[in-house]
Design a protein around this motif. Structure first.
Motif, PDB file in Angstrom:
ATOM      1  N   THR A   1       0.887  -1.129   0.066  1.00 43.65           N
ATOM      2  CA  THR A   1       0.013  -0.212  -0.166  1.00 43.65           C
ATOM      3  C   THR A   1       0.941   1.092   0.215  1.00 43.65           C
ATOM      4  O   THR A   1       0.140   1.807  -0.664  1.00 43.65           O
ATOM      5  N   TRP A   2       1.920   1.045   0.308  1.00 40.18           N
ATOM      6  CA  TRP A   2       2.918   2.173   0.176  1.00 40.18           C
ATOM      7  C   TRP A   2       4.488   1.760   0.077  1.00 40.18           C
ATOM      8  O   TRP A   2       5.050   0.749   0.549  1.00 40.18           O
ATOM      9  N   GLU A   3       5.162   2.868   0.168  1.00 41.28           N
ATOM     10  CA  GLU A   3       6.834   1.787  -0.555  1.00 41.28           C
ATOM     11  C   GLU A   3       7.475   3.600  -0.795  1.00 41.28           C
ATOM     12  O   GLU A   3       7.555   4.955  -1.487  1.00 41.28           O
TER      13      GLU A   3
ATOM     14  N   VAL B   1       3.314   7.981   6.632  1.00 42.99           N
ATOM     15  CA  VAL B   1       3.180   7.942   5.424  1.00 42.99           C
ATOM     16  C   VAL B   1       1.720   7.586   4.847  1.00 42.99           C
ATOM     17  O   VAL B   1       1.180   7.058   5.492  1.00 42.99           O
ATOM     18  N   HIS B   2       1.252   8.159   3.943  1.00 49.55           N
ATOM     19  CA  HIS B   2       0.158   7.862   3.133  1.00 49.55           C
ATOM     20  C   HIS B   2      -0.174   6.814   2.369  1.00 49.55           C
ATOM     21  O   HIS B   2       0.542   6.463   0.961  1.00 49.55           O
ATOM     22  N   VAL B   3      -0.795   5.928   3.500  1.00 50.76           N
ATOM     23  CA  VAL B   3      -1.359   4.243   2.061  1.00 50.76           C
ATOM     24  C   VAL B   3      -2.314   4.782   1.084  1.00 50.76           C
ATOM     25  O   VAL B   3      -3.473   5.790   1.169  1.00 50.76           O
ATOM     26  N   SER B   4      -2.103   3.948   0.011  1.00 54.32           N
ATOM     27  CA  SER B   4      -3.527   3.578  -0.919  1.00 54.32           C
ATOM     28  C   SER B   4      -4.255   3.432  -0.249  1.00 54.32           C
ATOM     29  O   SER B   4      -5.620   3.793  -0.703  1.00 54.32           O
TER      30      SER B   4
ATOM     31  N   ASP C   1      -3.235   8.429   6.944  1.00 53.83           N
ATOM     32  CA  ASP C   1      -1.630   8.499   6.759  1.00 53.83           C
ATOM     33  C   ASP C   1      -1.050   8.010   9.093  1.00 53.83           C
ATOM     34  O   ASP C   1      -1.829   7.635   8.990  1.00 53.83           O
TER      35      ASP C   1
ATOM     36  N   LEU D   1       2.012   2.083  -5.557  1.00 49.09           N
ATOM     37  CA  LEU D   1       3.897   1.814  -4.471  1.00 49.09           C
ATOM     38  C   LEU D   1       4.744   2.936  -5.369  1.00 49.09           C
ATOM     39  O   LEU D   1       4.830   2.614  -6.433  1.00 49.09           O
ATOM     40  N   ASN D   2       5.421   3.770  -4.649  1.00 46.16           N
ATOM     41  CA  ASN D   2       5.957   4.368  -5.160  1.00 46.16           C
ATOM     42  C   ASN D   2       7.066   4.642  -5.305  1.00 46.16           C
ATOM     43  O   ASN D   2       7.871   4.226  -4.238  1.00 46.16           O
TER      44      ASN D   2
ATOM     45  N   ASN E   1       0.687  15.300  -1.300  1.00 45.16           N
ATOM     46  CA  ASN E   1       0.461  13.792  -2.001  1.00 45.16           C
ATOM     47  C   ASN E   1       0.035  14.073  -3.410  1.00 45.16           C
ATOM     48  O   ASN E   1      -1.169  14.139  -3.601  1.00 45.16           O
TER      49      ASN E   1
ATOM     50  N   ASP F   1       0.251   9.434  -6.300  1.00 47.53           N
ATOM     51  CA  ASP F   1      -0.509   9.532  -5.453  1.00 47.53           C
ATOM     52  C   ASP F   1      -2.372   9.782  -6.091  1.00 47.53           C
ATOM     53  O   ASP F   1      -2.852   9.485  -5.736  1.00 47.53           O
TER      54      ASP F   1
END
Length: 452
Positions: free
Chosen positions: A91-93, A112-115, A188, A294-295, A271, A276
């Motif tokens: 969900t986040w990277e 961290v801002h999850v998707s 977040d 995932l970025n 974001n 995002d």
């Protein structure tokens, strides 16, 4: 420059005292720490599981644990099949980009801002570019209220094979046990680590585009109140990913790239990076089509050679192929090879690199979308000869080559009157990076049906 390290998956067991094997060295709870303030500071203990999450994390009836898995040669789908807890989705990277001097005794609180959300979480920590074992005596995760403050009651201790202290060998990443915390879509999180001593250079992601926090001394990892976090940074320290359990999603998509993907030029703390914005578009789809995002962008990164961070080719496994639930990879990388020093002048080198990248992704069952390289006319490194290379590379990408699909980012953001330049309304001001409007244009150029 250190190449991509091995990502070692922690044993997904909840009982205390379990062995870790090659995933890292666990320490018994309450082990002594060289940080004199730790004794009086709040400390992390066993996870506090709310009833709905506790049910989701019930151990496999057979008592089997998940073997440690190297990032190389183990597909995400095979790893999921062995997991007794359920299906994990990335969900986040934040891809490791380099190292900086450590802050012994400090607590780092990463925002961290999850998707996508899920019924539980697990945290990926990194010592991939470090030169000495990294000792952490407390790691926590919580929902963020504002600033460095956690939502009351949401603070959870993160464990590794059931205990709270861990040592991560140099060159490796580590995945935590499941953390019983329900994570909403688009939330977040605060991922906090305490480093009791000097473990050598700290692996970090430099250009976070996000304000993060540091408590200069003491184990403040379990603090819900962020008052102790008096220093700020716009980098992420020691954390490289977050997965969620049983997300309402079909998997994840990784965006592999450089500063254009990392978000340079977009608004701090907003974001508004194009990944995002892509996550916002995907959030409107039904769960069977939705993907976590995932970025894996690194500012200054190159496709063909190590520079800022390992090259796109050498970090492919660690930053993309080994991540949880990956179904699709979008590749926007190569402009730093063209304009950097030394610069790449042979379009054939790019073609070979893209073919290699796609073949490796296909071996893991991952589809690859190739993105055309965007304009940079007017930037200091621009020359006609380098522009000719960019155009040849884009011709190859537009032709399909080895890719499963393409996204024409160049066409989406170029100025029709001067196609070697970014449209002024999308230009951050340096003629290379994009403002928020440009980031949105990139995200909107992605055909969601091509993602599956």
């Amino acid at each position: 420059m250190v190449g991509a390290g091995r990502v070692v998956v922690g044993l997904l067991v909840l009982g205390l005292g379990a062995a870790v094997g090659t995933a890292g060295t666990v320490e018994t709870a309450g082990a002594a720490t060289p940080d004199a303030s730790a004794a009086s500071a709040p400390t992390a203990s066993a996870p506090r599981a709310a009833a709905p999450q506790a049910a989701a994390l019930k151990a496999d009836a057979s008592g089997a644990s998940v073997p440690g898995a190297s990032a190389f040669g183990v597909s995400a789908s095979k790893a999921r099949a062995r997991d007794p807890f359920g299906t994990w989705t990335g969900t986040w990277e934040a891809a490791p980009s380099g190292t900086v001097p450590a802050h012994p005794g400090a607590s780092f609180r990463n925002v961290v801002h999850v998707s996508v959300g899920g019924g539980a979480a697990r945290v990926r920590l990194t010592n991939r570019l470090g030169t000495a074992p990294l000792r952490l005596d407390a790691v926590t995760v919580a929902l963020r209220e504002s600033g460095a403050d956690a939502v009351p009651g949401s603070m959870r201790a993160v464990t590794f094979a059931g205990v709270t202290a861990v040592t991560i060998p140099a060159g490796e990443d580590l995945v935590s046990d499941p953390v019983p915390l329900a994570v909403p879509d688009g939330a977040d999180l605060l991922v906090t680590v305490h480093t009791p001593g000097d473990s050598g250079p700290a692996t970090y992601h430099r250009a976070a585009g996000q304000t993060n926090y540091r408590a200069p001394q003491g184990n403040r990892a379990a603090d819900e109140d962020g008052a102790a976090y008096t220093a700020t940074t716009t980098s992420w320290y020691y954390v490289t990913g977050v997965d969620v359990l049983d997300a309402q999603a079909a998997g994840s998509v990784v965006a592999l790239g450089d500063s254009l993907t990392d978000g340079n030029g977009s608004t701090l703390d907003a974001n508004h990076r194009w990944p995002d914005r892509l996550a916002e578009r995907l959030a409107t789809l039904p769960s069977y089509r939705r993907l976590g995002v995932l970025n894996a962008g690194i500012s200054g990164n190159r496709l063909l050679r190590d520079d800022v961070g390992p090259s796109g080719l050498s970090r492919l496994d660690a930053d993309a192929l080994s991540r949880s639930g990956v179904r699709v990879l979008i590749v926007l990388e190569g402009i730093n090879d063209i304009k950097g020093v030394p610069n790449a002048t042979d379009p054939g080198a790019f073609e070979d690199a893209y073919r290699t990248l796609v073949a490796r992704a296909h071996a893991h069952g991952i589809r690859v979308i190739g993105a055309t390289l965007t304009p940079y006319g007017g930037a200091g490194a621009f020359t006609a000869a380098r522009e000719a290379v960019r155009q040849k590379v884009n011709t190859f990408i537009r032709g399909g080559g080895p890719f499963d699909g393409i996204v024409d980012f160049d066409a989406a953001v170029r100025d029709p009157a001067q196609p070697q330049r970014i449209l002024p309304g999308y230009d951050s001001g340096d003629h290379l990076h994009f403002n928020d409007a440009g980031m949105r244009a990139l995200a909107e150029a992605v055909d969601l049906t091509a993602l599956g």
